[in-house]
Design an enzyme around this catalytic site. Structure first.
Site, PDB file in Angstrom:
ATOM      1  N   ASP B 388       0.883  -1.099  -0.204  1.00 27.40           N
ATOM      2  CA  ASP B 388       0.158  -0.163   0.253  1.00 27.40           C
ATOM      3  C   ASP B 388       0.692   1.355  -0.136  1.00 27.40           C
ATOM      4  OD1 ASP B 388      -2.282   1.455   0.598  1.00 27.40           O
ATOM      5  OD2 ASP B 388      -2.245   0.883   2.364  1.00 27.40           O
ATOM      6  N   ASP B 729      -3.792  -0.789   5.293  1.00 25.72           N
ATOM      7  CA  ASP B 729      -4.647  -0.344   6.522  1.00 25.72           C
ATOM      8  C   ASP B 729      -5.983  -0.612   6.450  1.00 25.72           C
ATOM      9  OD1 ASP B 729      -5.097   1.445   5.171  1.00 25.72           O
ATOM     10  OD2 ASP B 729      -3.342   2.699   5.930  1.00 25.72           O
ATOM     11  N   ASP B 733      -8.977  -3.477   2.491  1.00 25.26           N
ATOM     12  CA  ASP B 733      -7.297  -3.796   1.879  1.00 25.26           C
ATOM     13  C   ASP B 733      -7.529  -5.876   2.731  1.00 25.26           C
ATOM     14  OD1 ASP B 733      -6.360  -2.671   0.718  1.00 25.26           O
ATOM     15  OD2 ASP B 733      -5.521  -1.196   2.715  1.00 25.26           O
TER      16      ASP B 733
END
Lengths: 291, 1036
Positions: B388, B729, B733
Site C-alpha cells: 500500500d 490498513d 484491504d
C-alpha cells in the site's frame, strides 16, 4: 482460492511416475542418468567400504581388550540362578501315569542330560577330588595352569534318580525325579567354605501335606564344595556341573503342586531380589493325573 | 477518465489507450478451464466483479418507481415486512465455520499422527496377545501404546491451540455497523433497529451517525462523510444529491453502509442492504477467501510425506522379511511398533512450532507482530510484496517538498524529523513568501506542545495547512508570534468555487501603515490575478516569458505528483485603505487582481526515509515490490520513483513514447521495465493481460485500485507461483490481506478488520520492518532445515537396531521407550537451539526460494542424514552395544541368532561365551544396560551432529563454535538429561534404563569425532568446488 490445487488425474500421476522411473528425453532412470548413478553408487561403495573397515577395526580393537578366559565384569551374576531338568515351557511338569507318551519325553530329556555323568565317562575324564573343600587350581605366576581338571560327579550319586535302576526316573509309578542345578559362574565360591545344600518345599505352607515326602539325592541335597570354582568353558574342559535330584514320594494326584527349591549357602542371598525369580532358587509346577 | 480531476493536478494523465485489447472471446476460452475448476466459488466470482449499480444516475422519480416507495411517505410496514422476508435482515452474514470438534479431530489425524496411532494400536494388540499368553512383561506394551497415544493427543492439542488463536474476521466488521436507524415508514419517522431496514426505505442520517445501509442521497444539507472504512482515505467527502461520477464509488449522491456521517444531515433511499452493500461484499470476500496452506505448512507436509514414505516402505519390507523368516505374528507386530516409533520424529513438529514462535518473538521486538506462526517463514519466502502507499511507504502526512521562487525550484527536507530547512533563504522573495505562508493559514498548533518536536505536534486544521504551518514553524520558529504581530484584519477561507484563500493583515513594521493582502490557492487561479511577479525581492512585470517559466515549474512540480499551491500578495496603498477602512469579505471591497505573484509551494505525502533503503534491500533480496494504491497514478508514480519501486533508469511505456515522440501503441512493451497501471485499465483487462504485465514488468505501480482489484492483483501474482505479501490498513484491504500468502496490516493506522485478516502486524507501520521480517523468515527456513537434518539423523540410529534385531536375531539393542526418551527428551532443546543459529552468508543477497524447487527437506538432506551421518551414528552405537555385551561375557558371535533363546522366559540357564549361565532377569538387565549404552552413544553422537548442523556450507570455525550460546545450553541439557536418565532413574524398571559404567560414555566417541571431521571435509569440498558433483549431491 483462485488457484485451486489442480487435482491430478490418475493417468497424469501414472505418466509422471513413469517419466520419473525412466525419462526417455534425458535418459534418466529415477531422476539420474546412467553416469550419475554410476558415480553415486561408486561413492557409496567407497563410503560404505570405509565404514565397514572402520567398524571392523573398532570392533577388533574392542575384542583385543577382552580376556579369553574371564569376562571383564560379572556383577550381574552375583547370585547364580537355578534351573531344573526336565526343562519344559513355563517349567510345568504335568503328566498322566497311564499315558506313557505324556512322560516319555521327560525321561528322554533326563537320560540325555545325564549322559555325561555316566560313571565310565567321569572315570575317564575327571579327577577324584577331596570332598569338602574347593578345588582351586590357580595359575602360577603367570604360567597358565591349563587345562584345569574337573572333579567327578558320578551318575550313581543320584541313586534312585540316576535312572540306572529305575530307567523311568520314577515317572511310571508316580514318584517322579526332578534334577536341580545351579548356574555356572566363573570363579564363584558358593558357601564361603561352608557346606551348601538344596532344599525343596511347597510354595505355600498349607500345601506341604499335599506335596508329601521328598527324597533328596545326594543326601540332604548337598552340593560338595569340590565342584567349585568353575574356571570357564575354555580352560575347565570337562567340567561336570553338580546336580541335586529331588524325588516326590507321595504326591497327591490331580492337583497342581507349586514347588520351590532354593540353595542354602552362606554367600547366596535368595530372598531380597523379588524381580529375579530364579536367583538362587527355582520354582516349578508338578502335577500327576491319575487317568 | 478523470472528469473530476482535482484542479491542482494539471499534468496530463496517460489513459488506458496504450494496452492492446485482445479479442475477448478468445480470452474466455482460455480461462474456461480455470473457471470450470471452481464451480463452488461462483458466488465469490460474483463478489469479485466491480459493483454494478446505476441508482446514482436515476432521478428521484425513477428511484421511487424502481423501489416502489415514496420519498415523502416511505414504505408501508407491510411492504417493508415483505421485502425483509425476501432479502433477509440488513446485517452481515457470518461465514460457515467448521465446528471446533472437527478442527480438533483434524489435528489428531494430521502429520505423523496416523502412523503413531497405528503404532499405539499395534501396541495394544500386542498387549492383548501377550496378556492372554500370560507374558509377565505384557504391560510394557500397554504403557507404550498409551504413551504413543498421549504424544499424538498432546501434539494435536498443541497444534489446535496454535490454530484456534486466529480470530474471526466477521466480528470486526460487525463492530462497524450501526444499531439503530431513523426511518420513514407509513409517513411517520421512527427509530428502528438497523437490521430491519429494507431496500426502498427512506432513512435520515445526521452528523455522528453511521450510515445504516447503502443509500442514494435525495436530500442533503452540508453532509460530509468519512469513507475511510471503505477506501482508506480519511479526508472527509461531501455528499449531495447530484450525480457527479459514473463510478458509484466516486459519485457524490451515494453513501455507504458503515461509513460515518461527519457533519450535516441527509436523507436517502436504501438501495442495498446487508451482504449486498459495498462493505458486505468486502466482508464476504474477506471471510470467504480460504486460508490457503502456508509455504512452511506445505514444506512440513512434504517432509511428513517423505518420512512416512520411508517408514511405511521399511515397515512393509520388514514385515515381509519377518514373515518369510517365520517370525510369529506377535514378534512381527513388535518389530512394526519399533520401526514406526524409530522412524517418526515425535518431537519435531513441536520443535518446529517452538522455533517459529521464538522467531516470532524476536520479530515482535523489531515491530513485526506475528499472528499466525507459520507466517514467520512465509515472509522469508516472499517473492512479491504488494505494498500500500499511504502510511506504509509514506509518512501519511502532507509535507512541503518543493518551492519555486526567483525562477528556481528549491527542494525542502521531507524527512520525518526535520529541524531546519537548508535551501537558500537569503532572497527577499523568500521573506515575502514565508510571510504569506505564515499568515494565509488558518491552522494552529494545539496549545501546550512547546516541548514536542515540531513535526510531532498536533495541529488543528486540514492536511495542507498543517503542512504549511509546520513548514513555516520549522523555519521561523515563531509562527504564532508572527501572526500576532501581523494582526489579521479579515479573511476569506478557501472554498471550492474561488479556489483561493485570502486574508488581510496589518504589518509588523510600525512605520508601515499599509495593509498586507496575502492569498494562496490553485496556481493557475492565483496567476490569473497577478500582474507582477517578485524576482529577488523586487516586483517585476509578469510578462509572457515569466508566465512560461511559471508554467514549466508548475508542470514539473505537478509531474512529481505533488499538490501545488500558488502564493501572491499585495500591499494595499495607505491612502486608499487607511487604518479604519471597513473591509467586507462579501462585497470584496478590496483589490483581488493585479496582485504580485511570489511563488509556488508543492506538498506531498513524502516517503518515509527508511523506505528507499528497504526497497533496495528487497530488490537485492530478489523481491519484487509492487505498489498498489487508491491514489492518483501521478502521485503514485512519483512516490514509486522516490522510494525506488521504479528505479531511476527505468521507463514506462508512456515515458518511452514521450521520449521518442511516438504514439504509445508503437512502443515495444518489452522495452519498458516499469509499468503504471490504472484501476480503470485494470477493470477492462483480462486475466491474461494482467499476467502479462506482472510477468514482463519488473517495476509495477497500480493506482486507483478498488478492493476487488487488489484481490485480483494478488491472485495474478500467485498465478506466477510467487509467494505474495500484501500490506494494507483499510477495511477495503482485508480481502487482499486474507488472500495473500502473508497479509501485513498496519498497527497504528490499520483498521480492526485489516488486522484481523492479516497474518502479521507492523507495529510501527513502517515498510522497513518488513525487510527485517524477511530476513528472519529466511533465517528460520535455513535453521529449520538444520533442525530437521539434525532430527532425522538419529532416526536411522534408532531404526538400525530393529533391522539388525530382525535379521541377525541379536538381543534388542534399544527399546521403544528409550527411543521416545531421545525423541522427546534429549533431542528437544538442541533442536530448538538451532533456531538461534546466525546466518551463514548474507541471506538478503539471494533470491527468494522457489516454492516448488527449494524444498525444506530435499533429497540431499534426507540422503545425507539417513545414509551417511545416520549410518555412522548407528555404527558408533552398535560398537557400544557390542562392548557392553562382550564385557559381560557375551561376545559378538555368541549374540548372533541368540534371540529366541534370549527371550525365552523359561530359559534361565542361557550360556554365554565363557560358559556361565544366565537367568532371564539377569539377561533382561543386561539388555537394558545395552539400551542405555546405545542411548548414551546416540546422545554423544548427537552432540557431534548438533555441532556439524550449525552450518551447511561454512566451516564450524568460520561460524564460531561459541557464538550461539544456546547450542551449548542444548548440549549441556542433552547430557544432563542422559545423566539423569542413567543414574537418577536407572532404578525405575519401567523406563528400561540402568546405571551405565562410566567408560561406555566414550565408546562412540571416535565415531562422534569422525562425524565432525567428515562433515568438515564435506563442507570444505562444497566451498572449494561450487557447482561440482560433490556440491550438487552433498549440499542440502
Amino acid at each position: 482460492m483462485a488457484i485451486e490445487k489442480e487435482k491430478k488425474t490418475c493417468g497424469q500421476v501414472m505418466t509422471e511416475w513413469k517419466e520419473f522411473v525412466w525419462n526417455p528425453r534425458t535418459h534418466e532412470f529415477m531422476g539420474r542418468t546412467g553416469s550419475s548413478w554410476a558415480l553415486i553408487l561408486l561413492f557409496y561403495l567407497v563410503f560404505y567400504g570405509f565404514l565397514t573397515a572402520m567398524f571392523t577395526l573398532t570392533m577388533w580393537v574392542m575384542l583385543q581388550t577382552m580376556d579369553a578366559h574371564l569376562p571383564k565384569y560379572q556383577d550381574r551374576l552375583s547370585i547364580p540362578g537355578m534351573m531344573i531338568r526336565p526343562k519344559t515351557d513355563a517349567l510345568d511338569i504335568t503328566y498322566n501315569i497311564t499315558n506313557t507318551e505324556t512322560w516319555d519325553s521327560y525321561v528322554k530329556m533326563l537320560n540325555n542330560f545325564l549322559e555325561p555323568y555316566n560313571d565310565s565317562i567321569q572315570l575317564a575324564n575327571n579327577d577324584n577330588c577331596t570332598p569338602g573343600r574347593y578345588n582351586e587350581q590357580p595359575d602360577n605366576n603367570g604360567v597358565l595352569n591349563y587345562p584345569k581338571r574337573a572333579c567327578r560327579f558320578n551318575r550313581t550319586l543320584l541313586k534312585e534318580c540316576s535312572g540306572l535302576n529305575d530307567t523311568t526316573f520314577g515317572y511310571r509309578e508316580g514318584r517322579p525325579c526332578i534334577l536341580i542345578k545351579m548356574n555356572r559362574v566363573i570363579n564363584f565360591f558358593p558357601g564361603a567354605n561352608h557346606t551348601i545344600n538344596v532344599t525343596c518345599a511347597a510354595k505355600k505352607e498349607e500345601d506341604v501335606l499335599k506335596l508329601g515326602d521328598m527324597a533328596m539325592y545326594p543326601d540332604n541335597g548337598n552340593i560338595d564344595l569340590m565342584y567349585f570354582p568353575y574356571y570357564g568353558k575354555k580352560v575347565h574342559v570337562n567340567y561336570t556341573q553338580p546336580i541335586v535330584a529331588v524325588k516326590f514320594l507321595n504326591l497327591t494326584r490331580d492337583t497342581d503342586h507349586n514347588v520351590e527349591c532354593r540353595i542354602n549357602a552362606a554367600n547366596i542371598v535368595t530372598a531380597d531380589d523379588d524381580r529375579d525369580k530364579f536367583a538362587g532358587r527355582v520354582s516349578f509346577k508338578i502335577r500327576i493325573d491319575k487317568e | 477518465l478523470f472528469q473530476k480531476r482535482a484542479d491542482i493536478y494539471s499534468v496530463e494523465i496517460h489513459g488506458s489507450k496504450d494496452l492492446e485489447k485482445v479479442d475477448k472471446g478468445d480470452e474466455k476460452e482460455n480461462y474456461k478451464d480455470l473457471k470450470g475448476n471452481r464451480k463452488k466459488s461462483k458466488k465469490q466470482d460474483d463478489l469479485r466483479k466491480e459493483l454494478d449499480l446505476d441508482d446514482h444516475k436515476l432521478s428521484n422519480e425513477e428511484l421511487e418507481e424502481k423501489y416502489s416507495t415514496s420519498i415523502t411517505k416511505g414504505l408501508t410496514s407491510a411492504k417493508a415486512a415483505e421485502i425483509l422476508a425476501r432479502d433477509g435482515p440488513n446485517a452481515l452474514t457470518p461465514p460457515k465455520s467448521t465446528p471446533e470438534i472437527i478442527k480438533f479431530l483434524k489435528q489428531m489425524v494430521g502429520g505423523f499422527s496416523l502412523l503413531l496411532w497405528a503404532g499405539a494400536l499395534l501396541c495394544w494388540i500386542a498387549f492383548g496377545i501377550q496378556f492372554a499368553q500370560g507374558v509377565p512383561s505384557a504391560r510394557d506394551n500397554l504403557y507404550l501404546g498409551i504413551v504413543l497415544a498421549l504424544v499424538v493427543i498432546l501434539t494435536g492439542i498443541f497444534a489446535y491451540y496454535q490454530e484456534a488463536k486466529s480470530t474471526n474476521i466477521m466480528a470486526s466488521f460487525s463492530k462497524m455497523i450501526p444499531q439503530q436507524a431513523l426511518v420513514l415508514r407509513n409517513a411517520e419517522k421512527k427509530e428502528i433497529s438497523a437490521e430491519e431496514l429494507v431496500v426502498g426505505d427512506i432513512v435520515e442520517v445526521k452528523g455522528g451517525d453511521r450510515i445504516p445501509a447503502d443509500i442514494r442521497i435525495i436530500f442533503s444539507q452540508g453532509c460530509k462523510v468519512d469513507n475511510s472504512s471503505l477506501t482508506g482515505e480519511s479526508e472527509p467527502q461531501s455528499r449531495s444529491c447530484e450525480f457527479t461520477h459514473d463510478n458509484p464509488l466516486e459519485t457524490k449522491n451515494v453513501a455507504f453502509y458503515s461509513t460515518t456521517c461527519l457533519e450535516g444531515t441527509a436523507t436517502g433511499i436504501v438501495i442495498n442492504t446487508g451482504d449486498n452493500t459495498i462493505i458486505g461484499r468486502i466482508a464476504s470476500l474477506a471471510s470467504g477467501v480460504g486460508n490457503e496452506k502456508t509455504p512452511i505448512a506445505l514444506e512440513i507436509e512434504h517432509f511428513v510425506h517423505i518420512v512416512a514414505g520411508v517408514a511405511i516402505s521399511i515397515v512393509v519390507l520388514f514385515f515381509v522379511i519377518a514373515v518369510s523368516m517365520h517370525y510369529a505374528v506377535l514378534d512381527s507386530i513388535i518389530f512394526l511398533i519399533g520401526i514406526i516409533v524409530a522412524n517418526v520424529p515425535e518431537g519435531l513438529l513441536a520443535t518446529v512450532t517452538v522455533s517459529l514462535s521464538l522467531t516470532a518473538k524476536r520479530m515482535s521486538k523489531k515491530n513485526c507482530l506475528v499472528k499466525n506462526l507459520e507466517a514467520v517463514e512465509t515472509l522469508g519466502s516472499t517473492s512479491i510484496i504488494c505494498s500500500d502507499k499511504t502510511g506504509t511507504l509514506t509518512q501519511n502526512r502532507m509535507t512541503v517538498a518543493h518551492l519555486w521562487f526567483d525562477n528556481q525550484i528549491f527542494s525542502a527536507d521531507t524527512s520525518e524529523d526535520q529541524e531546519c530547512q537548508t535551501f537558500d533563504q537569503s532572497s527577499g522573495t523568500w521573506s515575502a513568501l514565508s510571510k504569506i505562508v505564515t499568515l494565509c493559514n488558518r491552522a494552529e498548533f494545539r496549545p501546550g506542545q512547546e516541548d514536542t518536536p515540531i513535526m510531532k505536534r498536533i495541529v488543528v486544521g486540514d492536511a495542507s495547512e498543517t503542512a504549511l504551518l509546520k513548514f513555516s514553524e520549522v523555519i521561523l520558529n515563531d509562527v504564532m508570534g508572527v501572526r500576532t504581530r501581523n494582526k489579521k484584519v479579515t479573511e476569506i477561507p478557501f472554498n471550492s468555487t474561488n479556489k483561493f484563500q485570502l486574508s488581510i493583515h496589518e504589518t509588523d513594521d510600525p512605520n508601515d501603515k499599509r495593509f498586507l493582502l496575502v492569498m494562496k490557492g490553485a496556481p493557475e487561479r492565483i496567476l490569473e490575478r497577478c500582474s507582477t511577479i517578485m524576482i529577488n525581492g523586487k516586483e517585476e512585470p509578469l510578462d509572457k516569458e515569466r508566465a512560461e517559466a511559471f508554467q514549466t515549474a508548475y508542470m514539473e512540480m505537478g509531474g512529481l505528483g505533488e499538490r501545488v499551491l500558488g502564493f501572491c500578495h499585495l500591499y494595499l496603498p495607505e491612502d486608499e485603505f487607511p487604518d479604519t477602512y471597513p473591509f467586507d469579505t462579501d462585497s470584496m471591497n478590496f483589490p483581488t487582481s493585479n496582485l504580485c505573484f511570489v511563488g509556488l509551494l508543492s506538498m506531498i505525502d513524502p516517503p518515509r526515509s527508511t523506505v528507499p533503503d528497504a526497497v533496495s534491500k528487497c530488490r537485492s533480496a530478489g523481491i519484487k515490490v509492487i505498489m498498489v494504491t487508491g491514489d492518483h497514478p501521478i502521485t503514485a508514480k512519483a512516490i514509486a520513483k522516490s522510494v525506488g519501486i521504479i528505479s531511476a533508469t527505468s521507463e514506462t511505456v508512456e515515458d518511452i513514447a514521450k521520449r521518442l515522440n511516438i504514439p504509445v501503441e508503437q512502443v515495444n512493451k518489452r522495452d519498458a521495465k516499469a509499468a503504471v497501471v490504472n484501476g480503470m485499465e485494470l477493470k477492462d483487462m483480462t486475466l491474461e493481460q494482467l499476467d502479462d504485465i506482472l510477468a514482463n514488468h519488473s517495476e509495477i505501480v497500480f493506482a486507483r485500485t478498488s478492493p476487488q482489484q487488489k484481490l485480483i492483483i494478488v491472485e495474478g501474482c500467485q498465478r506466477q507461483d510467487a509467494v505474495v505479501a500484501v500490506t494494507g490498513d483499510g477495511v477495503n484491504d482485508s480481502p487482499a490481506l486474507k488472500k495473500a500468502d502473508i497479509g501485513i496490516a498496519m498497527g497504528i493506522a490499520g483498521s480492526d478488520a485489516a488486522k484481523n485478516a492479516a497474518d502479521m502486524i507492523l507495529l510501527d507501520d513502517n515498510f522497513a520492518s518488513i525487510v527485517t521480517g524477511v530476513e528472519e523468515g529466511r533465517l528460520i527456513f535455513d535453521n529449520l532445515k538444520k533442525t530437521i537434518a539434525y532430527t532425522l539423523t538419529k532416526n536411522i540410529a534408532e531404526l538400525c537396531p530393529f533391522l539388525i534385531y530382525i535379521i541377525a536375531s541379536i538381543p534388542l539393542p534399544i527399546g521403544t521407550i528409550t527411543i521416545l526418551f531421545i525423541d522427546l527428551g534429549t533431542d528437544i532443546i538442541p533442536s530448538v537451539a538451532l533456531a538461534y543459529e546466525k546466518a551463514e552468508r548474507d541471506i538478503m543477497n539471494r533470491k527468494p526460494r522457489h516454492k516448488k524447487k527449494d524444498r525444506l527437506v530435499n533429497e540431499q538432506l534426507a540422503v545425507y542424514s539417513y545414509l551417511q551421518i545416520g549410518l555412522l551414528q548407528s555404527l558408533g552405537a552398535f560398537l557400544a552395544y557390542f562392548t557392553v555385551y562382550a564385557e559381560q561375557g557375551f561376545l559378538p558371535y555368541t549374540l548372533l541368532n541368540i534371540r529366541t533363546r534370549w527371550e525365552d522366559h523359561s530359559n534361565n540357564d542361557l550360556e554365554d561365551s565363557y560358559g556361565q549361565e544366565w537367568t532371564m532377569y539377569q539377561r533382561t538387565y543386561l539388555q537394558w544396560n545395552g539400551y542405555t549404552a546405545f542411548f548414551v552413544s546416540i546422545t554423544i553422537q548427537q552432540v557431534a551432529d548438533l555441532i556439524i548442523r550449525k552450518t551447511r556450507r561454512n566451516s564450524i570455525f568460520q561460524q564460531g563454535l561459541f557464538r550461539n550460546k544456546v547450542i551449548w545450553v542444548g548440549i549441556f541439557s542433552q547430557i544432563a538429561i542422559a545423566l539423569i536418565l542413567c543414574y537418577g532413574l536407572g532404578s525405575v524398571a519401567a523406563l528400561n534404563f540402568t546405571p551405565l559404567r562410566f567408560q561406555y560414555w566414550f565408546v562412540a566417541m571416535p565415531y562422534a569425532i569422525l562425524i565432525w571431521v567428515y562433515d568438515e571435509f564435506r563442507k570444505l569440498f562444497i566451498r572449494q568446488y561450487p557447482g561440482s558433483w560433490w556440491d550438487k549431491n552433498m549440499y542440502y
